[in-house]
Design a protein around this motif. Structure first.
Motif, PDB file in Angstrom:
ATOM      1  N   GLY A  59       0.814  -1.206   0.000  1.00 21.02           N
ATOM      2  CA  GLY A  59       0.000   0.000   0.000  1.00 21.02           C
ATOM      3  C   GLY A  59       0.847   1.254   0.000  1.00 21.02           C
ATOM      4  N   ILE A  60       0.486   2.201  -0.842  1.00 24.96           N
ATOM      5  CA  ILE A  60       1.111   3.527  -0.829  1.00 24.96           C
ATOM      6  C   ILE A  60      -0.031   4.540  -0.726  1.00 24.96           C
ATOM      7  N   GLY A  61      -0.247   5.052   0.471  1.00 25.99           N
ATOM      8  CA  GLY A  61      -1.440   5.854   0.697  1.00 25.99           C
ATOM      9  C   GLY A  61      -2.657   4.955   0.598  1.00 25.99           C
ATOM     10  N   ASP A  62      -3.646   5.370  -0.176  1.00 24.98           N
ATOM     11  CA  ASP A  62      -4.847   4.558  -0.409  1.00 24.98           C
ATOM     12  C   ASP A  62      -4.725   3.714  -1.668  1.00 24.98           C
ATOM     13  N   THR A  63      -3.571   3.772  -2.293  1.00 26.16           N
ATOM     14  CA  THR A  63      -3.319   3.094  -3.566  1.00 26.16           C
ATOM     15  C   THR A  63      -2.566   1.790  -3.320  1.00 26.16           C
ATOM     16  N   VAL A  64      -2.740   0.828  -4.230  1.00 22.75           N
ATOM     17  CA  VAL A  64      -2.034  -0.452  -4.143  1.00 22.75           C
ATOM     18  C   VAL A  64      -1.075  -0.568  -5.316  1.00 22.75           C
ATOM     19  N   LEU A  65       0.169  -0.862  -4.999  1.00 17.84           N
ATOM     20  CA  LEU A  65       1.189  -1.116  -6.005  1.00 17.84           C
ATOM     21  C   LEU A  65       1.477  -2.614  -5.976  1.00 17.84           C
ATOM     22  N   ALA A  66       1.464  -3.284  -7.127  1.00 21.10           N
ATOM     23  CA  ALA A  66       1.534  -4.745  -7.117  1.00 21.10           C
ATOM     24  C   ALA A  66       2.354  -5.287  -8.284  1.00 21.10           C
ATOM     25  N   TYR A  67       2.846  -6.511  -8.061  1.00 21.66           N
ATOM     26  CA  TYR A  67       3.560  -7.285  -9.081  1.00 21.66           C
ATOM     27  C   TYR A  67       2.906  -8.663  -9.121  1.00 21.66           C
ATOM     28  N   HIS A  68       2.731  -9.227 -10.325  1.00 24.01           N
ATOM     29  CA  HIS A  68       2.298 -10.612 -10.363  1.00 24.01           C
ATOM     30  C   HIS A  68       2.753 -11.299 -11.642  1.00 24.01           C
ATOM     31  N   GLU A  69       2.773 -12.607 -11.577  1.00 19.47           N
ATOM     32  CA  GLU A  69       3.242 -13.439 -12.691  1.00 19.47           C
ATOM     33  C   GLU A  69       2.387 -14.697 -12.759  1.00 19.47           C
ATOM     34  N   PHE A  70       1.976 -15.059 -13.977  1.00 16.69           N
ATOM     35  CA  PHE A  70       1.253 -16.308 -14.211  1.00 16.69           C
ATOM     36  C   PHE A  70       2.169 -17.278 -14.954  1.00 16.69           C
ATOM     37  N   ARG A  71       2.250 -18.517 -14.431  1.00 21.55           N
ATOM     38  CA  ARG A  71       3.094 -19.521 -15.085  1.00 21.55           C
ATOM     39  C   ARG A  71       2.386 -20.137 -16.283  1.00 21.55           C
ATOM     40  N   SER A  72       1.060 -20.191 -16.214  1.00 18.03           N
ATOM     41  CA  SER A  72       0.289 -20.805 -17.293  1.00 18.03           C
ATOM     42  C   SER A  72      -0.589 -19.759 -17.974  1.00 18.03           C
ATOM     43  N   MET A  73      -1.248 -20.168 -19.056  1.00 17.62           N
ATOM     44  CA  MET A  73      -2.164 -19.268 -19.741  1.00 17.62           C
ATOM     45  C   MET A  73      -3.414 -19.084 -18.873  1.00 17.62           C
ATOM     46  N   VAL A  74      -3.818 -17.827 -18.693  1.00 16.64           N
ATOM     47  CA  VAL A  74      -4.916 -17.522 -17.777  1.00 16.64           C
ATOM     48  C   VAL A  74      -5.790 -16.433 -18.379  1.00 16.64           C
ATOM     49  N   GLU A  75      -7.093 -16.514 -18.111  1.00 21.86           N
ATOM     50  CA  GLU A  75      -8.024 -15.443 -18.447  1.00 21.86           C
ATOM     51  C   GLU A  75      -8.662 -14.942 -17.156  1.00 21.86           C
ATOM     52  N   VAL A  76      -8.686 -13.622 -17.008  1.00 18.51           N
ATOM     53  CA  VAL A  76      -9.284 -12.988 -15.835  1.00 18.51           C
ATOM     54  C   VAL A  76     -10.463 -12.157 -16.318  1.00 18.51           C
ATOM     55  N   VAL A  77     -11.650 -12.401 -15.730  1.00 16.38           N
ATOM     56  CA  VAL A  77     -12.862 -11.684 -16.119  1.00 16.38           C
ATOM     57  C   VAL A  77     -13.462 -11.037 -14.876  1.00 16.38           C
ATOM     58  N   ALA A  78     -13.622  -9.718 -14.898  1.00 16.93           N
ATOM     59  CA  ALA A  78     -14.203  -9.030 -13.742  1.00 16.93           C
ATOM     60  C   ALA A  78     -15.619  -9.530 -13.499  1.00 16.93           C
ATOM     61  N   SER A  79     -15.926  -9.831 -12.229  1.00 19.80           N
ATOM     62  CA  SER A  79     -17.258 -10.318 -11.883  1.00 19.80           C
ATOM     63  C   SER A  79     -18.156  -9.208 -11.358  1.00 19.80           C
ATOM     64  N   GLU A  80     -17.597  -8.034 -11.096  1.00 21.42           N
ATOM     65  CA  GLU A  80     -18.350  -6.877 -10.655  1.00 21.42           C
ATOM     66  C   GLU A  80     -17.791  -5.640 -11.371  1.00 21.42           C
ATOM     67  N   PRO A  81     -18.567  -4.572 -11.486  1.00 23.24           N
ATOM     68  CA  PRO A  81     -18.027  -3.341 -12.082  1.00 23.24           C
ATOM     69  C   PRO A  81     -16.785  -2.868 -11.328  1.00 23.24           C
ATOM     70  N   MET A  82     -15.748  -2.507 -12.044  1.00 27.09           N
ATOM     71  CA  MET A  82     -14.507  -2.047 -11.424  1.00 27.09           C
ATOM     72  C   MET A  82     -14.683  -0.609 -10.960  1.00 27.09           C
ATOM     73  N   ASP A  83     -14.225  -0.341  -9.744  1.00 28.31           N
ATOM     74  CA  ASP A  83     -14.435   0.983  -9.151  1.00 28.31           C
ATOM     75  C   ASP A  83     -13.124   1.703  -8.873  1.00 28.31           C
ATOM     76  N   ALA A  84     -12.083   1.378  -9.640  1.00 27.89           N
ATOM     77  CA  ALA A  84     -10.775   2.019  -9.469  1.00 27.89           C
ATOM     78  C   ALA A  84     -10.106   2.129 -10.832  1.00 27.89           C
ATOM     79  N   PHE A  85      -8.996   2.869 -10.860  1.00 34.57           N
ATOM     80  CA  PHE A  85      -8.174   2.990 -12.066  1.00 34.57           C
ATOM     81  C   PHE A  85      -6.974   2.051 -11.916  1.00 34.57           C
ATOM     82  N   TYR A  86      -6.573   1.414 -13.019  1.00 32.87           N
ATOM     83  CA  TYR A  86      -5.440   0.499 -13.017  1.00 32.87           C
ATOM     84  C   TYR A  86      -4.461   0.907 -14.106  1.00 32.87           C
TER      85      TYR A  86
END
Length: 320
Positions: free
Chosen positions: A39-66
């Motif tokens: 966390g930096i203030g109210d913001t989240v700074l993140a790193y991630h890695e996927f080893r395999s092929m992946v699909e991510v689908v939002a299940s709710e309306p997104m309420d932030a900027f990325y």
């Protein structure tokens, strides 16, 4: 940093930390996910890695900027605002609050991203323009190859990497890094309210005019370079002039002249020993004829008449 080969754990943890979503790993491939967030203030700074092929689908309306920057691999991002494909190291995109979000990652994809709450972006926009964003800010999804904001995100990551592992980010540092990431996005990534950043806002002009006016009123006898004062307060000379006209009905130079005339009037009316010349020079006037003319226009009588009036008042007091 955490690693897991449990897709269920990945789905639950990523939904909690980043966004509610459905995780769809490629069947037949070993799943693996590595992540780290801070966390930096109210913001989240993140790193991630996927080893395999992946699909991510939002299940709710997104309420932030990325803001997302690709480190390795490829990814495709689709929202209601369009689709972009990231294949080059350092390529980036910005996702605004949306009801549709789909991201597809090839095996070995790594990225860093920043999740910024809407309120934080609105506040930063207000600091830059003097106006509320009003929910109008929608960033372009795709990012130019030479866009400067990913460098700010990488700087934030490098700064945090320099902190001892396991220690939280000090709040002052976190706040500055949050402002760095947010302001760089607003200034460098095109968005629906970019035009307000390119023109002076009434709020900025008024604030600058007020600050400069206070300085002038405190010491009207001083010489002022209004172009330098405008830069000091973060606006152009034209913006400062507009602020004075809207707030005080005159230009900065006219405001300074009137402040000097008021100072001279106070001196002449309050001390019979002060000569007209001394009053003019001590208040910043160098042209006595122009001083006398401007004084009469402002007060309806000459500096000498003011001085004689002060002498008369003093004589009456002495006789009493």
């Amino acid at each position: 940093m955490a690693r897991t080969d449990d897709a269920g754990y990945c789905w639950a943890e990523a939904s909690r930390r980043f966004m509610p979503h459905v995780l769809r790993p490629q069947t037949g491939e070993p799943f693996g996910w590595a992540f780290h967030s801070v966390g930096i203030g109210d913001t989240v700074l993140a790193y991630h890695e996927f080893r395999s092929m992946v699909e991510v689908v939002a299940s709710e309306p997104m309420d932030a900027f990325y803001g997302m920057v690709l480190l390795r691999g490829t990814m495709e991002v689709s929202t209601e605002h369009g689709t972009t494909y990231l294949a080059e190291q350092g390529s980036a995109c910005v996702v605004s609050p949306t009801e549709k979000f789909i991201a597809r990652f090839t095996p070995g994809t790594r990225q860093v991203f920043v999740k910024i709450p809407v309120a934080v972006v609105e506040q930063a926009f207000g600091r830059l323009t003097g106006e509320a964003g009003g929910g109008r800010i929608i960033f372009d999804l795709a990012t130019r190859a030479d866009a400067p904001w990913p460098a700010a995100l990488k700087l934030a990551v490098q700064t945090i990497d320099g902190i001892d592992s396991g220690l939280p980010v000090p709040p002052p540092m976190g706040g500055e890094l949050e402002r760095l990431c947010t302001s760089s996005l607003l200034l460098a990534q095109p968005h629906s309210a970019s035009g307000l950043l390119a023109r002076p806002s009434p709020g900025r002009a008024a604030r600058a005019a007020t600050m400069v006016a206070k300085a002038v009123q405190a010491s009207p006898e001083q010489d002022y370079d209004f172009a330098d004062m405008a830069r000091l307060h973060g606006v152009s000379l034209r913006t400062l002039q507009d602020g004075f006209r809207n707030r005080y009905g005159r230009s900065p130079s006219a405001f300074l002249r009137d402040a000097r005339l008021d100072m001279a009037h106070t001196l002449l009316a309050g001390d019979k020993r002060v000569s007209v010349t001394d009053a003019a020079l001590s208040c910043g006037f160098t042209h006595l004829g122009r001083f006398a003319r401007d004084y009469r226009v402002r007060y309806g009588f000459s500096p000498s008449e003011t001085r004689e009036g002060a002498r008369g008042i003093e004589t009456v007091r002495e006789n009493d």
